[in-house]
Scaffold this motif. Structure first.
Motif, PDB file in Angstrom:
ATOM      1  N   ASN A 131      14.491  -9.547  -4.935  1.00  0.00           N
ATOM      2  CA  ASN A 131      13.478  -8.529  -4.476  1.00  0.00           C
ATOM      3  C   ASN A 131      12.254  -9.165  -4.800  1.00  0.00           C
ATOM      4  OD1 ASN A 131      12.491  -6.475  -3.449  1.00  0.00           O
ATOM      5  ND2 ASN A 131      13.232  -4.712  -4.931  1.00  0.00           N
ATOM      6  N   GLY A 132      11.096  -8.427  -4.331  1.00  0.00           N
ATOM      7  CA  GLY A 132       9.821  -8.733  -4.811  1.00  0.00           C
ATOM      8  C   GLY A 132       8.683  -7.830  -3.941  1.00  0.00           C
ATOM      9  N   VAL A 133       7.432  -8.444  -3.850  1.00  0.00           N
ATOM     10  CA  VAL A 133       6.488  -7.591  -3.205  1.00  0.00           C
ATOM     11  C   VAL A 133       5.772  -8.649  -2.196  1.00  0.00           C
ATOM     12  CG1 VAL A 133       6.488  -5.992  -4.900  1.00  0.00           C
ATOM     13  CG2 VAL A 133       5.001  -7.862  -5.228  1.00  0.00           C
ATOM     14  N   ALA A 134       4.997  -8.279  -1.402  1.00  0.00           N
ATOM     15  CA  ALA A 134       3.877  -8.964  -0.595  1.00  0.00           C
ATOM     16  C   ALA A 134       3.007  -9.568  -1.561  1.00  0.00           C
ATOM     17  CB  ALA A 134       3.311  -8.297   0.476  1.00  0.00           C
ATOM     18  N   ASP A 135       2.407 -10.974  -0.929  1.00  0.00           N
ATOM     19  CA  ASP A 135       1.325 -11.475  -2.009  1.00  0.00           C
ATOM     20  C   ASP A 135      -0.366 -10.869  -1.431  1.00  0.00           C
ATOM     21  OD1 ASP A 135       1.179 -12.414   0.560  1.00  0.00           O
ATOM     22  OD2 ASP A 135       1.214 -14.596  -0.326  1.00  0.00           O
ATOM     23  N   VAL A 136      -0.245  -9.927  -0.479  1.00  0.00           N
ATOM     24  CA  VAL A 136      -1.400  -9.518  -0.370  1.00  0.00           C
ATOM     25  C   VAL A 136      -1.155  -7.874  -0.195  1.00  0.00           C
ATOM     26  CG1 VAL A 136      -2.238 -11.282   1.123  1.00  0.00           C
ATOM     27  CG2 VAL A 136      -1.092  -9.454   2.219  1.00  0.00           C
ATOM     28  N   ASP A 137      -2.279  -7.196  -0.254  1.00  0.00           N
ATOM     29  CA  ASP A 137      -2.220  -5.533  -0.295  1.00  0.00           C
ATOM     30  C   ASP A 137      -1.933  -5.294   0.946  1.00  0.00           C
ATOM     31  OD1 ASP A 137      -2.340  -3.095  -0.623  1.00  0.00           O
ATOM     32  OD2 ASP A 137      -4.624  -2.891  -0.594  1.00  0.00           O
ATOM     33  N   ILE A 138      -0.339  -4.639   1.091  1.00  0.00           N
ATOM     34  CA  ILE A 138      -0.055  -4.112   2.541  1.00  0.00           C
ATOM     35  C   ILE A 138       0.107  -2.452   2.371  1.00  0.00           C
ATOM     36  CG2 ILE A 138       1.124  -5.940   3.004  1.00  0.00           C
ATOM     37  CD1 ILE A 138       3.846  -4.621   2.377  1.00  0.00           C
ATOM     38  N   SER A 139      -0.696  -1.946   1.442  1.00  0.00           N
ATOM     39  CA  SER A 139      -0.546  -0.278   1.315  1.00  0.00           C
ATOM     40  C   SER A 139      -1.159   0.420   2.354  1.00  0.00           C
ATOM     41  CB  SER A 139      -1.337   0.127  -0.163  1.00  0.00           C
ATOM     42  OG  SER A 139      -2.608  -0.336   0.187  1.00  0.00           O
ATOM     43  N   GLY A 140      -2.021  -0.250   3.239  1.00  0.00           N
ATOM     44  CA  GLY A 140      -2.273   0.726   4.527  1.00  0.00           C
ATOM     45  C   GLY A 140      -1.611   0.932   5.634  1.00  0.00           C
ATOM     46  N   ALA A 141      -2.177   1.888   6.175  1.00  0.00           N
ATOM     47  CA  ALA A 141      -1.080   2.380   7.461  1.00  0.00           C
ATOM     48  C   ALA A 141      -0.679   1.633   8.509  1.00  0.00           C
ATOM     49  CB  ALA A 141      -1.982   3.702   8.061  1.00  0.00           C
ATOM     50  N   GLU A 142      -1.666   0.414   8.414  1.00  0.00           N
ATOM     51  CA  GLU A 142      -1.258  -0.647   9.509  1.00  0.00           C
ATOM     52  C   GLU A 142       0.260  -1.207   9.165  1.00  0.00           C
ATOM     53  OE1 GLU A 142      -4.133  -2.765   6.664  1.00  0.00           O
ATOM     54  OE2 GLU A 142      -3.902  -0.590   7.854  1.00  0.00           O
ATOM     55  N   TYR A 143       0.712  -1.298   7.893  1.00  0.00           N
ATOM     56  CA  TYR A 143       1.908  -1.616   7.424  1.00  0.00           C
ATOM     57  C   TYR A 143       2.976  -0.659   7.279  1.00  0.00           C
ATOM     58  CZ  TYR A 143       0.226  -6.508   6.769  1.00  0.00           C
ATOM     59  OH  TYR A 143      -0.241  -7.614   6.853  1.00  0.00           O
ATOM     60  N   ASP A 144       2.950   0.883   8.027  1.00  0.00           N
ATOM     61  CA  ASP A 144       3.753   1.549   7.912  1.00  0.00           C
ATOM     62  C   ASP A 144       4.986   1.218   8.432  1.00  0.00           C
ATOM     63  OD1 ASP A 144       2.256   3.376   6.279  1.00  0.00           O
ATOM     64  OD2 ASP A 144       1.695   4.546   8.063  1.00  0.00           O
ATOM     65  N   PHE A 145       5.077   0.300   9.490  1.00  0.00           N
ATOM     66  CA  PHE A 145       6.184   0.041  10.211  1.00  0.00           C
ATOM     67  C   PHE A 145       7.144  -0.836   9.199  1.00  0.00           C
ATOM     68  CE2 PHE A 145       3.584  -3.756  10.555  1.00  0.00           C
ATOM     69  CZ  PHE A 145       4.205  -4.849  10.438  1.00  0.00           C
ATOM     70  N   VAL A 146       6.720  -1.291   8.122  1.00  0.00           N
ATOM     71  CA  VAL A 146       7.437  -2.061   7.127  1.00  0.00           C
ATOM     72  C   VAL A 146       8.133  -0.921   6.244  1.00  0.00           C
ATOM     73  CG1 VAL A 146       7.357  -3.491   4.981  1.00  0.00           C
ATOM     74  CG2 VAL A 146       5.933  -4.112   7.089  1.00  0.00           C
TER      75      VAL A 146
END
Length: 234
Positions: A131-146
């Motif tokens: 497991n891990g996290v993205a190396d940039v901020d993906i908290s925005g609504a444009e990444y809701d598909f993730v």
């Protein structure tokens, strides 16, 4: 749109526009954009979809999108005035079926050796813990598909009527979900929480038809909110 989204979509736009070269891109970057674009019909997206589904095919059951393996933070950054959404539209406009038809089992043509019952139950419970996290901020609504991706592992679900007329049910279901930054985790779930698209347990809790199912089910929504799913029975 946040810079992180522009980075991801630009990286993916370059991926989809380029001729296929083995190992020329990170497969999780391909999964990211192809999922967002509704799995457009390209060589790269077909391969990405195959990896996406094979990861949730036992055993072990892995996170289907491993965004921490996609180096979003070091990819080409577009000029501030460049609209990254145009790259997504390019992906979506590639030839593909008008309505993608989910299929019930990706291993339909493959014969899988069947282990003994006890061994099978042991294998069913095998989950990958990478497991891990993205190396940039993906908290925005444009990444809701993730964050829309859900993986249901129905380790077993049984329902039958006993000799004395009682309805006996047993189940073990886990669901995998994505957090704000793309981290993946498992939690307990139930047959009652399975999406309507899940096949094989119709009548659960309504009367007592004889039912038995083991399956992994994954669903998601793409960037535009279109629903998709796959189910692998075993």
């Amino acid at each position: 749109m946040k810079r992180g989204a522009a980075t991801a979509l630009t990286c993916a736009g370059l991926l989809l526009a380029a001729p296929p070269v083995a190992q020329a891109y990170q497969v999780d970057c391909a999964i990211l954009i192809c999922l967002a674009g509704g799995w457009p019909g390209s060589t790269e997206c077909n391969e990405a979809r195959s990896v996406f589904i094979s990861r949730i095919t036992p055993w072990p059951v892995e996170p289907p999108l491993q965004i921490w393996n996609c180096p979003l933070g070091v990819t080409y950054r577009p000029p501030e005035d460049e609209n990254a959404l145009s790259l997504l539209y390019e992906a979506v406009s590639r030839p593909r079926p008008t309505v993608p038809r989910p299929f019930p089992a990706v291993l339909e043509e493959v014969l899988i050796p069947r282990p003994e019952k006890d061994e099978m139950l042991s294998l069913i419970a095998d989950y990958a813990d990478d497991n891990g996290v993205a190396d940039v901020d993906i908290s925005g609504a444009e990444y809701d598909f993730v964050r829309s991706i859900r993986v249901y592992n129905v380790e077993y679900a049984r329902q039958r009527e006993s000799g004395d007329g009682d309805c006996r049910r047993s189940e073990k279901v886990r669901v995998g979900t994505y957090g704000v930054q793309g981290d993946f985790s498992w939690s307990g779930s139930s047959v009652a929480s399975l999406p309507d698209a899940f096949k094989g347990l119709a009548g659960w809790g309504e009367g007592c038809p004889s039912l038995y199912r083991r399956a992994v089910f994954i669903d998601w929504t793409d960037y535009q909110g279109n629903y998709g799913f796959e189910q692998v029975d075993y």
